[in-house]
Design a protein around this motif. Sequence first.
Motif, PDB file in Angstrom:
ATOM      1  N   TYR A  61      21.127 -45.926 -32.803  1.00  0.00           N
ATOM      2  CA  TYR A  61      20.830 -47.064 -31.917  1.00  0.00           C
ATOM      3  C   TYR A  61      19.507 -47.720 -32.294  1.00  0.00           C
ATOM      4  O   TYR A  61      19.389 -48.946 -32.287  1.00  0.00           O
ATOM      5  N   ILE A  62      18.490 -46.893 -32.603  1.00  0.00           N
ATOM      6  CA  ILE A  62      17.184 -47.461 -32.934  1.00  0.00           C
ATOM      7  C   ILE A  62      17.255 -48.220 -34.259  1.00  0.00           C
ATOM      8  O   ILE A  62      16.739 -49.336 -34.376  1.00  0.00           O
ATOM      9  N   VAL A  63      17.902 -47.628 -35.252  1.00  0.00           N
ATOM     10  CA  VAL A  63      18.046 -48.317 -36.538  1.00  0.00           C
ATOM     11  C   VAL A  63      18.961 -49.535 -36.381  1.00  0.00           C
ATOM     12  O   VAL A  63      18.761 -50.563 -37.027  1.00  0.00           O
ATOM     13  N   GLY A  64      19.943 -49.430 -35.482  1.00  0.00           N
ATOM     14  CA  GLY A  64      20.823 -50.569 -35.217  1.00  0.00           C
ATOM     15  C   GLY A  64      20.065 -51.769 -34.684  1.00  0.00           C
ATOM     16  O   GLY A  64      20.525 -52.918 -34.800  1.00  0.00           O
ATOM     17  N   GLY A  65      18.892 -51.504 -34.089  1.00  0.00           N
ATOM     18  CA  GLY A  65      18.065 -52.596 -33.606  1.00  0.00           C
ATOM     19  C   GLY A  65      17.603 -53.527 -34.707  1.00  0.00           C
ATOM     20  O   GLY A  65      17.176 -54.664 -34.441  1.00  0.00           O
ATOM     21  N   VAL A  66      17.719 -53.074 -35.950  1.00  0.00           N
ATOM     22  CA  VAL A  66      17.364 -53.908 -37.102  1.00  0.00           C
ATOM     23  C   VAL A  66      18.244 -55.157 -37.150  1.00  0.00           C
ATOM     24  O   VAL A  66      17.904 -56.144 -37.810  1.00  0.00           O
ATOM     25  N   ALA A  67      19.353 -55.136 -36.418  1.00  0.00           N
ATOM     26  CA  ALA A  67      20.236 -56.305 -36.373  1.00  0.00           C
ATOM     27  C   ALA A  67      19.504 -57.542 -35.879  1.00  0.00           C
ATOM     28  O   ALA A  67      19.977 -58.670 -36.076  1.00  0.00           O
ATOM     29  N   GLY A  68      18.357 -57.357 -35.247  1.00  0.00           N
ATOM     30  CA  GLY A  68      17.551 -58.511 -34.856  1.00  0.00           C
ATOM     31  C   GLY A  68      17.204 -59.384 -36.044  1.00  0.00           C
ATOM     32  O   GLY A  68      17.003 -60.602 -35.906  1.00  0.00           O
ATOM     33  N   GLY A  69      17.159 -58.769 -37.227  1.00  0.00           N
ATOM     34  CA  GLY A  69      16.883 -59.523 -38.448  1.00  0.00           C
ATOM     35  C   GLY A  69      18.000 -60.481 -38.817  1.00  0.00           C
ATOM     36  O   GLY A  69      17.805 -61.366 -39.667  1.00  0.00           O
ATOM     37  N   ALA A  70      19.185 -60.305 -38.210  1.00  0.00           N
ATOM     38  CA  ALA A  70      20.293 -61.229 -38.448  1.00  0.00           C
ATOM     39  C   ALA A  70      20.337 -62.334 -37.407  1.00  0.00           C
ATOM     40  O   ALA A  70      21.003 -63.348 -37.596  1.00  0.00           O
ATOM     41  N   VAL A  71      19.607 -62.162 -36.298  1.00  0.00           N
ATOM     42  CA  VAL A  71      19.669 -63.104 -35.180  1.00  0.00           C
ATOM     43  C   VAL A  71      18.489 -64.073 -35.165  1.00  0.00           C
ATOM     44  O   VAL A  71      18.667 -65.291 -35.025  1.00  0.00           O
ATOM     45  N   VAL A  72      17.277 -63.555 -35.310  1.00  0.00           N
ATOM     46  CA  VAL A  72      16.081 -64.382 -35.140  1.00  0.00           C
ATOM     47  C   VAL A  72      15.862 -65.371 -36.299  1.00  0.00           C
ATOM     48  O   VAL A  72      15.515 -66.530 -36.045  1.00  0.00           O
ATOM     49  N   PRO A  73      16.029 -64.978 -37.582  1.00  0.00           N
ATOM     50  CA  PRO A  73      15.826 -65.961 -38.656  1.00  0.00           C
ATOM     51  C   PRO A  73      16.676 -67.219 -38.530  1.00  0.00           C
ATOM     52  O   PRO A  73      16.153 -68.333 -38.730  1.00  0.00           O
ATOM     53  N   PRO A  74      17.986 -67.117 -38.195  1.00  0.00           N
ATOM     54  CA  PRO A  74      18.742 -68.364 -38.001  1.00  0.00           C
ATOM     55  C   PRO A  74      18.186 -69.224 -36.871  1.00  0.00           C
ATOM     56  O   PRO A  74      18.212 -70.463 -36.957  1.00  0.00           O
ATOM     57  N   LEU A  75      17.667 -68.566 -35.809  1.00  0.00           N
ATOM     58  CA  LEU A  75      17.058 -69.323 -34.716  1.00  0.00           C
ATOM     59  C   LEU A  75      15.814 -70.062 -35.204  1.00  0.00           C
ATOM     60  O   LEU A  75      15.591 -71.230 -34.870  1.00  0.00           O
ATOM     61  N   LEU A  76      14.992 -69.361 -36.000  1.00  0.00           N
ATOM     62  CA  LEU A  76      13.792 -69.999 -36.541  1.00  0.00           C
ATOM     63  C   LEU A  76      14.186 -71.128 -37.500  1.00  0.00           C
ATOM     64  O   LEU A  76      13.587 -72.214 -37.475  1.00  0.00           O
ATOM     65  N   GLY A  77      15.194 -70.889 -38.339  1.00  0.00           N
ATOM     66  CA  GLY A  77      15.636 -71.906 -39.285  1.00  0.00           C
ATOM     67  C   GLY A  77      16.166 -73.138 -38.573  1.00  0.00           C
ATOM     68  O   GLY A  77      15.866 -74.280 -38.973  1.00  0.00           O
ATOM     69  N   ALA A  78      16.950 -72.928 -37.515  1.00  0.00           N
ATOM     70  CA  ALA A  78      17.484 -74.056 -36.750  1.00  0.00           C
ATOM     71  C   ALA A  78      16.356 -74.828 -36.077  1.00  0.00           C
ATOM     72  O   ALA A  78      16.367 -76.069 -36.039  1.00  0.00           O
ATOM     73  N   ALA A  79      15.379 -74.089 -35.531  1.00  0.00           N
ATOM     74  CA  ALA A  79      14.234 -74.737 -34.891  1.00  0.00           C
ATOM     75  C   ALA A  79      13.418 -75.524 -35.911  1.00  0.00           C
ATOM     76  O   ALA A  79      12.947 -76.637 -35.630  1.00  0.00           O
ATOM     77  N   ALA A  80      13.249 -74.968 -37.114  1.00  0.00           N
ATOM     78  CA  ALA A  80      12.491 -75.657 -38.165  1.00  0.00           C
ATOM     79  C   ALA A  80      13.204 -76.927 -38.609  1.00  0.00           C
ATOM     80  O   ALA A  80      12.568 -77.965 -38.838  1.00  0.00           O
ATOM     81  N   ASP A  81      14.538 -76.882 -38.731  1.00  0.00           N
ATOM     82  CA  ASP A  81      15.297 -78.069 -39.107  1.00  0.00           C
ATOM     83  C   ASP A  81      15.223 -79.137 -38.013  1.00  0.00           C
ATOM     84  O   ASP A  81      15.106 -80.333 -38.300  1.00  0.00           O
TER      85      ASP A  81
END
Length: 473
Positions: free
Chosen positions: A374-394
């Motif tokens: 579960y703790i290592v599964g939290g790394v999935a945040g790396g798949a969620v936040v970058p697209p949000l930042l990229g969309a915000a930057a665009d």
Amino acid sequence: MKIFKKNSLKISDNKRTRAAELTLRESIYPICLVTILFFLWGFSYGLLDTLNKHFQETLGITRARSSGLQAAYFGAYPLASLGHANWILRHYGYKPVFIWGLILYGVGALIAWPCILHRSFGGFCASIFIIGNGLGALETAANPYITVCGPPRYSELRINISQAFNGIGTVVAPVLGSYVFFKNTGDSVASLKNVQWVYLAIACFTFLLAVVFYFSPIPEITDADMAFQAEETHAGTDVKPFRKQYRLFHAAFAQFCYTGAQVAIAGYFINYVTETRGHTNSALGAQFLAGAQGAFALGRFAGSAIMKFVKPRWVYFVFMTMCIVFIAPSITQRGNTGMAMLYVTLFFESIIFPTIVALGMRGLGKYTKQGSGYIVGGVAGGAVVPPLLGAAADAQNSTAMAMTVPLCFFVAAWTYAICVNFVPQYRDVADKFTTTEIGVTNAHAHDEENAVQVPYEEKGESPSETEKVAEKV
């Protein structure tokens, strides 16, 4: 210790082993071997951050679409940590997961070769997804293994030192990208062809390392071992059902938020400096990224040294707080000042991930392997936040303004740092492990096969007649 020896790939989790009370000396070889894995995924992660910007330019894709690399890479982690890798870990043990992860990593690296040559962004994302599954498997086993292999009181120190080599890998990759991949090729497609040889080398090395792991006598750490440690420290929470391990789930949430923010910042670091710092091209941006990752690696060594004298939970609290303090100015500052804020942010990011792993696994006992997923599964945040930042930057046409996104996720991760320092149910469990003498004094005292026999004279006792006869025999 025999270095190369064929061992069984399956050990019962209900059986106690010597691994429950390994001393520092006994744990050196397995820790050094597993630490190699930390460098591997650090290198892979750093290479991904470098390729992110160059794919935007060579393939003409947007910032949001280029985040597909991070989405594929980190999106694979929960599939591994909660799926196939965690199943192998709970049914067979740590060594089979190490071998399985290395094989997947090697296969993904081989598939990446033709995808790069044919400029297939979708195909490369697919190969990165396979690599992510392999690295997710390695992290599912390596992080908890380093945490529990050796005296429990030094677990945060051990995992931060091992993770420091992960930081070194993230430094080497951007340097390689700047001076080897893209030197004298500008942003042409020819630059991508240079990458194929690196992925071929990665594949060969990982397959060879899988063979080394197969023949290496790595001590297996079972659920019974962890239950023993939890019982001896009187900090065990495994008497409660798994669904009530709230500290674990909070740690996993913090890991999700923190990792997402970290990956987003690193993934768009080159975008940030090329936009906010005049006369900075992508190659120079990659060099600056290497410097920022160097600050990250330095922070891990510095944080590990501090933990020798200060409780890890306090170090974690201060470093997490500083991440929030320094990422905020990068939103409005420009030029060298803004870049310096990101440098300092990466320095303080350094110890967060491994310390969450170590603190979150405290007292899980028989649930240690399941909980680590579960703790290592939290790394999935790396798949969620970058697209949000990229969309915000665009949307804002500004990567700097989009740094608001990781700031919000840092604040969410900060809640765990507050609880582990100021909420007794969190704090007491962490503190009981920092004072335990397991593996430090009277090692293997509870291990019947390897218990140290203390002479009667030292104990101030006299042997009985029966015992005297037994000794003569």
